[in-house]
Design an enzyme around this catalytic site. Structure first.
Site, PDB file in Angstrom:
ATOM      1  N   GLU A 181      -1.907  -5.533  -3.734  1.00 24.20           N
ATOM      2  CA  GLU A 181      -0.961  -4.713  -2.978  1.00 24.20           C
ATOM      3  C   GLU A 181       0.197  -5.552  -2.452  1.00 24.20           C
ATOM      4  OE1 GLU A 181      -3.718  -1.062  -1.309  1.00 24.20           O
ATOM      5  OE2 GLU A 181      -3.613  -2.895  -0.116  1.00 24.20           O
ATOM      6  N   ASP A 218       0.836  -1.203   0.000  1.00 27.67           N
ATOM      7  CA  ASP A 218       0.000   0.000   0.000  1.00 27.67           C
ATOM      8  C   ASP A 218       0.870   1.253   0.000  1.00 27.67           C
ATOM      9  OD1 ASP A 218      -2.689   1.413   0.565  1.00 27.67           O
ATOM     10  OD2 ASP A 218      -1.442   2.047   2.247  1.00 27.67           O
TER      11      ASP A 218
END
Length: 227
Positions: free
Chosen positions: A122, A50
């Site tokens: 991610e 992220d």
């Protein structure tokens, strides 16, 4: 589950450490499985991925959108790193076919669960970063997000804000959004939202209410421009 070689071809990247790739695709449900010997899943990699994604997207926008102010850059970045966009990238990679999960999770619809696809995407970014470097990761992200980054119209990035600004400029009341339909199972629902501004209205669909609202706003804006 498909072979990892197909995924690596889609990424145009071959992992030196295959264990990182396996970890990035390991669903947390495996930790409760008695036959699963490793205690690693994608949650820690997702946390790192992220941050890496946000950094790379921020740098790309800073470099390519020199005429945009901080506020507009933030809106575009929000669109590029939101769940819907990340899941579209995951869909391009057919990532749901590679996630390693328990039979129970799969039966419950885990392969089509948007949270799982977002998290694995991610985590995959983090795995590439740890297996290579920031430059390689940057190039892969730029390639995967290219079709979304090319959209330079703020209307397409943030249609709800654009529609609100149009309504205010036209002395109309603010847009009103109403959920009119929900179809499918809880883990893979499709929502239909109606947006109304004065006498104009349009519907939009999506796998999340926010996505449906954005699509409704985008459709209404396109209609207003063509009227």
């Amino acid at each position: 589950m498909e072979s990892f070689e197909k995924l690596e071809k889609l990424l145009s990247y071959s992992f030196k450490n295959k264990e990182l790739l396996i970890e990035a695709l390991s669903h947390p449900s495996l930790r409760q499985h008695h036959e699963y010997k490793d205690d690693k899943d994608y949650e820690r990699l997702e946390f790192l991925g992220d941050a890496v994604l946000n950094l790379v997207i921020t740098e790309i926008l800073f470099r390519n959108f020199a005429n945009y102010n901080e506020g507009n850059l933030a809106k575009i970045r929000s669109y590029l790193v939101c769940k819907e966009t990340i899941c579209m990238v995951g869909a391009k990679l057919t990532l749901k076919n590679y996630i390693i999960m328990t039979h129970g999770e799969e039966v419950a619809g885990g392969r089509d669960n948007l949270n799982n696809i977002e998290n694995a995407t991610e985590a995959l970014i983090a795995a590439i970063y740890l297996d290579s470097n920031i430059e390689t990761t940057h190039d892969i992200i730029e390639k995967l997000w290219a079709e979304f980054i090319k959209v330079q119209n703020l209307t397409d990035y943030d249609p709800k804000t654009a529609l609100q600004e149009w309504a205010q400029a036209s002395d109309h009341h603010l847009p009103i959004y109403r959920l009119i339909k929900r179809e499918g199972a809880s883990h893979s629902s499709t929502f239909t939202v109606l947006v109304k501004v004065k006498d104009y209205e349009q519907t939009g669909t999506g796998h999340a209410i926010k996505e449906a609202e954005k699509n409704a706003a985008r459709s209404l804006l396109h209609r207003l421009k063509n009227d």
